[in-house]
Scaffold this motif. Structure first.
Motif, PDB file in Angstrom:
ATOM      1  N   SER A  37      52.636 132.034  52.820  1.00 55.53           N
ATOM      2  CA  SER A  37      51.837 132.871  51.936  1.00 55.53           C
ATOM      3  C   SER A  37      51.451 132.044  50.720  1.00 55.53           C
ATOM      4  CB  SER A  37      52.613 134.122  51.516  1.00 55.53           C
ATOM      5  OG  SER A  37      53.792 133.766  50.849  1.00 55.53           O
ATOM      6  N   ALA A  38      50.383 132.416  50.116  1.00 51.97           N
ATOM      7  CA  ALA A  38      49.920 131.710  48.924  1.00 51.97           C
ATOM      8  C   ALA A  38      50.899 131.948  47.777  1.00 51.97           C
ATOM      9  CB  ALA A  38      48.531 132.203  48.521  1.00 51.97           C
ATOM     10  N   VAL A  39      51.125 130.913  46.991  1.00 57.92           N
ATOM     11  CA  VAL A  39      51.960 131.060  45.804  1.00 57.92           C
ATOM     12  C   VAL A  39      51.063 131.570  44.689  1.00 57.92           C
ATOM     13  CG1 VAL A  39      53.361 129.853  44.106  1.00 57.92           C
ATOM     14  CG2 VAL A  39      53.509 129.206  46.513  1.00 57.92           C
ATOM     15  N   SER A  40      51.411 132.719  44.191  1.00 64.46           N
ATOM     16  CA  SER A  40      50.636 133.306  43.112  1.00 64.46           C
ATOM     17  C   SER A  40      51.596 133.615  41.978  1.00 64.46           C
ATOM     18  CB  SER A  40      49.942 134.577  43.590  1.00 64.46           C
ATOM     19  OG  SER A  40      49.243 135.167  42.520  1.00 64.46           O
ATOM     20  N   VAL A  83      50.064 121.715  30.705  1.00 63.75           N
ATOM     21  CA  VAL A  83      50.270 122.731  31.733  1.00 63.75           C
ATOM     22  C   VAL A  83      50.645 124.055  31.084  1.00 63.75           C
ATOM     23  CG1 VAL A  83      50.938 121.067  33.512  1.00 63.75           C
ATOM     24  CG2 VAL A  83      52.707 122.221  32.212  1.00 63.75           C
ATOM     25  N   GLN A  84      50.241 125.129  31.724  1.00 63.10           N
ATOM     26  CA  GLN A  84      50.487 126.464  31.193  1.00 63.10           C
ATOM     27  C   GLN A  84      51.488 127.254  32.025  1.00 63.10           C
ATOM     28  OE1 GLN A  84      48.942 127.555  28.259  1.00 63.10           O
ATOM     29  NE2 GLN A  84      48.365 125.402  28.188  1.00 63.10           N
ATOM     30  N   THR A  85      51.693 126.852  33.303  1.00 64.92           N
ATOM     31  CA  THR A  85      52.592 127.610  34.176  1.00 64.92           C
ATOM     32  C   THR A  85      53.672 126.708  34.760  1.00 64.92           C
ATOM     33  OG1 THR A  85      51.348 127.243  36.226  1.00 64.92           O
ATOM     34  CG2 THR A  85      50.686 129.141  34.855  1.00 64.92           C
ATOM     35  N   GLN A  86      54.777 127.346  35.167  1.00 65.31           N
ATOM     36  CA  GLN A  86      55.865 126.619  35.818  1.00 65.31           C
ATOM     37  C   GLN A  86      55.364 125.959  37.101  1.00 65.31           C
ATOM     38  OE1 GLN A  86      59.414 129.047  36.321  1.00 65.31           O
ATOM     39  NE2 GLN A  86      58.865 130.196  34.478  1.00 65.31           N
ATOM     40  N   PHE A  87      54.553 126.677  37.857  1.00 64.35           N
ATOM     41  CA  PHE A  87      54.022 126.147  39.114  1.00 64.35           C
ATOM     42  C   PHE A  87      53.260 124.844  38.868  1.00 64.35           C
ATOM     43  CE2 PHE A  87      50.727 125.661  42.301  1.00 64.35           C
ATOM     44  CZ  PHE A  87      51.455 125.770  43.478  1.00 64.35           C
ATOM     45  N   ASP A  88      52.416 124.840  37.853  1.00 61.13           N
ATOM     46  CA  ASP A  88      51.630 123.632  37.558  1.00 61.13           C
ATOM     47  C   ASP A  88      52.525 122.467  37.138  1.00 61.13           C
ATOM     48  OD1 ASP A  88      49.277 124.908  38.206  1.00 61.13           O
ATOM     49  OD2 ASP A  88      48.775 125.409  36.133  1.00 61.13           O
ATOM     50  N   ALA A  89      53.573 122.747  36.369  1.00 59.40           N
ATOM     51  CA  ALA A  89      54.495 121.683  35.952  1.00 59.40           C
ATOM     52  C   ALA A  89      55.183 121.078  37.166  1.00 59.40           C
ATOM     53  CB  ALA A  89      55.525 122.241  34.964  1.00 59.40           C
ATOM     54  N   VAL A  90      55.693 121.927  38.053  1.00 59.85           N
ATOM     55  CA  VAL A  90      56.367 121.436  39.263  1.00 59.85           C
ATOM     56  C   VAL A  90      55.384 120.662  40.134  1.00 59.85           C
ATOM     57  CG1 VAL A  90      57.526 122.133  41.404  1.00 59.85           C
ATOM     58  CG2 VAL A  90      58.128 123.248  39.225  1.00 59.85           C
ATOM     59  N   GLN A  91      54.199 121.209  40.318  1.00 59.13           N
ATOM     60  CA  GLN A  91      53.214 120.550  41.187  1.00 59.13           C
ATOM     61  C   GLN A  91      52.811 119.179  40.637  1.00 59.13           C
ATOM     62  OE1 GLN A  91      50.069 123.034  42.527  1.00 59.13           O
ATOM     63  NE2 GLN A  91      49.096 121.403  43.691  1.00 59.13           N
ATOM     64  N   ARG A  92      52.622 119.066  39.350  1.00 52.61           N
ATOM     65  CA  ARG A  92      52.250 117.765  38.767  1.00 52.61           C
ATOM     66  C   ARG A  92      53.344 116.725  38.974  1.00 52.61           C
ATOM     67  NH1 ARG A  92      49.128 118.188  33.107  1.00 52.61           N
ATOM     68  NH2 ARG A  92      47.399 119.465  33.819  1.00 52.61           N
ATOM     69  N   ILE A  93      54.580 117.126  38.746  1.00 49.67           N
ATOM     70  CA  ILE A  93      55.690 116.177  38.870  1.00 49.67           C
ATOM     71  C   ILE A  93      55.910 115.778  40.319  1.00 49.67           C
ATOM     72  CG2 ILE A  93      58.213 116.003  38.668  1.00 49.67           C
ATOM     73  CD1 ILE A  93      57.888 117.415  35.902  1.00 49.67           C
ATOM     74  N   VAL A  94      55.994 116.738  41.214  1.00 49.19           N
ATOM     75  CA  VAL A  94      56.237 116.425  42.626  1.00 49.19           C
ATOM     76  C   VAL A  94      55.077 115.619  43.204  1.00 49.19           C
ATOM     77  CG1 VAL A  94      56.570 117.422  44.930  1.00 49.19           C
ATOM     78  CG2 VAL A  94      57.827 118.345  42.968  1.00 49.19           C
ATOM     79  N   SER A  95      53.859 115.963  42.844  1.00 51.78           N
ATOM     80  CA  SER A  95      52.701 115.188  43.328  1.00 51.78           C
ATOM     81  C   SER A  95      52.762 113.748  42.843  1.00 51.78           C
ATOM     82  CB  SER A  95      51.394 115.836  42.868  1.00 51.78           C
ATOM     83  OG  SER A  95      51.230 117.089  43.483  1.00 51.78           O
TER      84      SER A  95
END
Length: 175
Positions: A37-40, A83-95
């Protein structure tokens, strides 16, 4: 047999006169379910709370997750700028880790700093570096170790079938 604070079953065996050879057999059955499912999420970053005592261990540095090292902290801060959201912070670091660490096995060392300095490592290095970067900016991370499947896994979803192929063996990832 006891359960630890995280619910893991711990079995301890003690011999007063240990035999020359101790043979242990372990068997288990695992069930896997997949739900794509999409992460929202709009959960803000930086985090306002990290879940209290139960997540405290997942913010600490270790010998292989050097989250308080200045190089780790500096890179993590640079990666999460704006970054404004937790998701964006995680995605930037893992990427960043995926894009800047080349897979090698076996690596010379398994810790986060080795992966950062050399740009090389295996799944443990990916996990340790990702965890170090995330923990350094206050995101709790648990390192998980397990075994991958010995055959392809097909997952049906609205757009068709996704097939995951992986080698059989030990694996490390983050949660």
């Amino acid at each position: 047999t006891v359960r630890d604070k995280r619910g893991n079953l711990i079995l301890t065996a003690i011999w007063s006169r240990p035999p020359r050879v101790v043979e242990v057999s372990l068997s288990c059955t695992a069930t896997s379910r997949t739900n794509l499912s999409a992460v929202s999420t709009s959960a803000p970053f930086p985090l306002t709370g990290t879940g209290g005592v139960e997540n405290a261990d997942y913010l600490l540095p270790t010998a292989q997750v050097q989250s308080t090292d200045s190089r780790i902290r500096h890179l993590a801060e640079k990666l999460i700028q704006g970054v404004q959201t937790q998701f964006d912070a995680v995605q930037r670091i893992v990427s960043w880790v995926v894009d800047h660490v080349s897979y090698v096995t076996p690596p010379v060392r398994y810790d986060a700093l080795y992966a950062l300095e050399s740009g090389r490592g295996n799944c443990q290095n990916y996990s340790h570096l990702s965890a170090a970067l995330l923990r350094s900016v206050g995101i709790p991370v648990r390192i998980v170790n397990g075994v991958t499947l010995d055959r392809p896994l097909d997952i049906r979803w609205a757009k068709g079938i996704l097939t995951f192929k992986m080698g059989q063996g030990r694996h490390s990832w983050i949660e």
